[in-house]
Design an enzyme around this catalytic site. Sequence first.
Site, mmCIF file in Angstrom:
data_model
loop_
_atom_site.group_PDB
_atom_site.id
_atom_site.type_symbol
_atom_site.label_atom_id
_atom_site.label_comp_id
_atom_site.label_asym_id
_atom_site.label_seq_id
_atom_site.Cartn_x
_atom_site.Cartn_y
_atom_site.Cartn_z
ATOM 1 C CG ASN A 1 57.173 -4.193 25.080
ATOM 2 O OD1 ASN A 1 56.622 -5.228 25.149
ATOM 3 N ND2 ASN A 1 56.991 -3.685 26.455
ATOM 4 N NE ARG B 1 58.513 -8.278 31.329
ATOM 5 C CZ ARG B 1 57.268 -8.578 32.541
ATOM 6 N NH1 ARG B 1 57.282 -9.374 34.011
ATOM 7 N NH2 ARG B 1 56.488 -9.391 31.498
ATOM 8 C CD GLU C 1 57.894 -3.045 30.187
ATOM 9 O OE1 GLU C 1 57.079 -3.881 30.239
ATOM 10 O OE2 GLU C 1 57.927 -1.733 29.304
ATOM 11 C CG HIS D 1 51.622 -3.427 20.989
ATOM 12 N ND1 HIS D 1 51.874 -2.970 22.476
ATOM 13 C CD2 HIS D 1 51.913 -4.311 20.111
ATOM 14 C CE1 HIS D 1 52.200 -3.434 22.872
ATOM 15 N NE2 HIS D 1 52.420 -4.867 21.943
ATOM 16 C CE LYS E 1 58.135 -12.084 30.089
ATOM 17 N NZ LYS E 1 57.157 -12.073 28.927
ATOM 18 C CG HIS F 1 51.064 -10.200 19.759
ATOM 19 N ND1 HIS F 1 50.249 -8.842 20.072
ATOM 20 C CD2 HIS F 1 51.458 -10.259 20.424
ATOM 21 C CE1 HIS F 1 52.250 -8.240 20.824
ATOM 22 N NE2 HIS F 1 52.401 -9.467 21.040
ATOM 23 C CE LYS G 1 54.886 -5.928 30.726
ATOM 24 N NZ LYS G 1 55.753 -5.638 29.696
ATOM 25 N NE ARG H 1 39.680 -5.340 47.185
ATOM 26 C CZ ARG H 1 38.749 -5.686 48.206
ATOM 27 N NH1 ARG H 1 39.344 -6.664 49.166
ATOM 28 N NH2 ARG H 1 37.388 -4.410 48.941
ATOM 29 C CD GLU I 1 56.492 -11.791 21.554
ATOM 30 O OE1 GLU I 1 57.394 -11.502 20.782
ATOM 31 O OE2 GLU I 1 55.014 -11.060 20.798
ATOM 32 C CG HIS J 1 56.228 -6.122 21.699
ATOM 33 N ND1 HIS J 1 57.179 -6.612 20.888
ATOM 34 C CD2 HIS J 1 55.314 -6.983 22.224
ATOM 35 C CE1 HIS J 1 57.409 -8.116 21.746
ATOM 36 N NE2 HIS J 1 56.583 -8.177 21.763
HETATM 37 P P1 NAD Z 1 45.236 -17.145 20.667
HETATM 38 O O1 NAD Z 1 45.877 -16.988 21.943
HETATM 39 O O2 NAD Z 1 44.962 -15.183 19.920
HETATM 40 O O3 NAD Z 1 45.815 -18.032 19.873
HETATM 41 C C1 NAD Z 1 45.862 -18.491 18.731
HETATM 42 C C2 NAD Z 1 44.893 -19.231 17.943
HETATM 43 O O4 NAD Z 1 45.242 -19.999 18.714
HETATM 44 C C3 NAD Z 1 43.375 -18.858 18.803
HETATM 45 O O5 NAD Z 1 42.693 -18.682 17.593
HETATM 46 C C4 NAD Z 1 43.125 -19.765 19.376
HETATM 47 O O6 NAD Z 1 42.411 -21.126 20.010
HETATM 48 C C5 NAD Z 1 44.123 -21.280 18.803
HETATM 49 N N1 NAD Z 1 44.942 -22.231 19.371
HETATM 50 C C6 NAD Z 1 45.921 -22.046 20.562
HETATM 51 N N2 NAD Z 1 46.198 -22.867 21.030
HETATM 52 C C7 NAD Z 1 46.624 -23.645 19.787
HETATM 53 C C8 NAD Z 1 46.519 -25.282 19.616
HETATM 54 N N3 NAD Z 1 47.002 -26.080 20.248
HETATM 55 N N4 NAD Z 1 45.701 -25.720 18.976
HETATM 56 C C9 NAD Z 1 45.034 -25.238 18.243
HETATM 57 N N5 NAD Z 1 45.148 -24.065 18.071
HETATM 58 C C10 NAD Z 1 45.351 -23.391 18.907
HETATM 59 O O7 NAD Z 1 47.231 -15.610 19.904
HETATM 60 P P2 NAD Z 1 49.138 -15.698 20.837
HETATM 61 O O8 NAD Z 1 49.762 -15.225 20.285
HETATM 62 O O9 NAD Z 1 49.088 -16.718 21.548
HETATM 63 O O10 NAD Z 1 48.715 -14.838 21.840
HETATM 64 C C11 NAD Z 1 48.617 -13.461 21.553
HETATM 65 C C12 NAD Z 1 47.931 -13.003 22.412
HETATM 66 O O11 NAD Z 1 49.292 -12.840 23.759
HETATM 67 C C13 NAD Z 1 47.825 -11.032 22.153
HETATM 68 O O12 NAD Z 1 46.898 -10.958 22.988
HETATM 69 C C14 NAD Z 1 49.357 -10.330 22.446
HETATM 70 O O13 NAD Z 1 49.064 -9.167 23.367
HETATM 71 C C15 NAD Z 1 49.411 -11.316 24.026
HETATM 72 N N6 NAD Z 1 50.695 -11.216 24.667
HETATM 73 C C16 NAD Z 1 51.149 -11.434 25.816
HETATM 74 C C17 NAD Z 1 52.435 -10.971 26.515
HETATM 75 C C18 NAD Z 1 52.541 -11.369 27.639
HETATM 76 O O14 NAD Z 1 53.471 -10.839 28.211
HETATM 77 N N7 NAD Z 1 51.552 -11.022 28.825
HETATM 78 C C19 NAD Z 1 53.451 -10.951 25.456
HETATM 79 C C20 NAD Z 1 52.884 -11.385 24.742
HETATM 80 C C21 NAD Z 1 51.785 -11.419 23.885
HETATM 81 N N1 GLY Z 2 55.855 -9.399 26.624
HETATM 82 C C1 GLY Z 2 56.918 -8.835 27.266
HETATM 83 C C2 GLY Z 2 56.407 -8.952 28.183
HETATM 84 O O1 GLY Z 2 56.509 -9.785 29.495
HETATM 85 O O2 GLY Z 2 57.477 -7.960 29.216
#
Ligand code: NAD
Ligand code: GLY
Length: 372
Positions: free
Chosen positions: A253, A249, A245, A260, A235, A273, A151, A129, A193, A256
């Site tokens: 998006n 917040r 949100e 999405h 942010k 993404h 998130k 939990r 972003e 997005h």
């Molecule tokens: P990712 O985590 O898939 O990373 C992209 C690629 O880069 C992967 O292959 C990873 O292994 C590689 N990588 C990571 N760091 C590296 C480095 N320093 N050197 C070389 N390679 C590296 O993609 P991302 O773009 O980081 O994240 C996308 C995800 O984030 C999506 O699932 C999206 O929904 C999520 N997201 C979440 C939020 C939130 O608020 N939680 C906000 C925006 C996006």
């Molecule tokens: N990436 C959108 C949020 O964190 O609310």
Amino acid sequence: MPGLDHPSAAAVVPISLGERSYDILIGEGLLGQRGTWQGLPAASAVVIVSNPTVLALHGASLQPALSATYPRVLVVELPDGEVHKQWSSLDLIFDRLLAEACDRRTLIVALGGGVVGDMAGFAAACYMRGVPFVQVPTTLLAQVDSSVGGKTAINHPRGKNMIGAFYQPLRVVCDLAVLDTLPARELSAGLAEVIKYGPIADTAFLDWIESHIDALRARDRAALAHAVRRSCEIKAAVVGADEREAGLRAILNFGHTFGHAIEAGLGYGQWLHGEAVGCGMVMASDLSMRLGLVPAAFVERMRALCARAGLPVRAPHLGGPDRWIELMRVDKKAEGGELRFVVIESLGHAGVRTVPDALLRETLAACCEPGP
Ligand code: NAD
Ligand code: GLY
């Protein structure tokens, strides 16, 4: 200003959430510095959640610093890629935590991009939990967005990030040095972003991004440091005002809902993404223009900036407008089956609106590739 509590960081951005407040540390070489890890709660074990790509590049910097602070350092490797942001990957974390008899004080450290961060954070929210966790974002996208704000989620085949929880980390560690190894395509995805924060919240930042986009793509450290810091400041302010949100917040998006749909419609992992968000921002700008909120010149400005950032600006067909609308209905902003979009109300200000179906279809017709 670097805080007394964090001497290793060049900049510290606080995020104010009452008892869930924490700091975002920004600097170079933070992973391997013991000071980065001071002040976190004591634990008998720390579990690094990462993937093989990131571990091979940056695991060796992090592990000795953590070993100097914690008696046991375990590593869980998740498969790399958006397509693995699902239950079976979470089970790898839970299986290991239970096999190692990890207790409820175990510290989870998410080392990776947004995929690792979202999954490790969700696992931390669920295990016993809730156990403490730290975000160590290694992509630009994760440093400017996904690691901040709590998130956490996994995808469902029917929709992106549909299963998850709000769960704040104890700290976010943005080490700019790790961005040196990031592939160019991933850097561009992160720039989407960064760009997002300009039209929704800070026109001066939008101007700055336009004049520094080439330096950012060339990984100029000073430019990246400013982009990460200003993005995190914006942010942090938005999340501080509306953690779960209830309203504001949602502006984070921007682009997005369209993005999405691209990700789910093409299959996760086809477009990154950030690429889908970049194209989605152009579409959301076009929709804002059709609502009479912004001039056509703004749409062209966004299209040109996203293209200069190395992002796709023409949307895929996805089977036509009806399929697009079906995909966009699986969106957390939808209410009673009605679609809602983040639009630019005026430059630097965003809001959430329902839109007339005819205008939405005009945007889809204007922005999508023609059918086969
Ligand atoms: P990712 O985590 O898939 O990373 C992209 C690629 O880069 C992967 O292959 C990873 O292994 C590689 N990588 C990571 N760091 C590296 C480095 N320093 N050197 C070389 N390679 C590296 O993609 P991302 O773009 O980081 O994240 C996308 C995800 O984030 C999506 O699932 C999206 O929904 C999520 N997201 C979440 C939020 C939130 O608020 N939680 C906000 C925006 C996006
Ligand atoms: N990436 C959108 C949020 O964190 O609310």
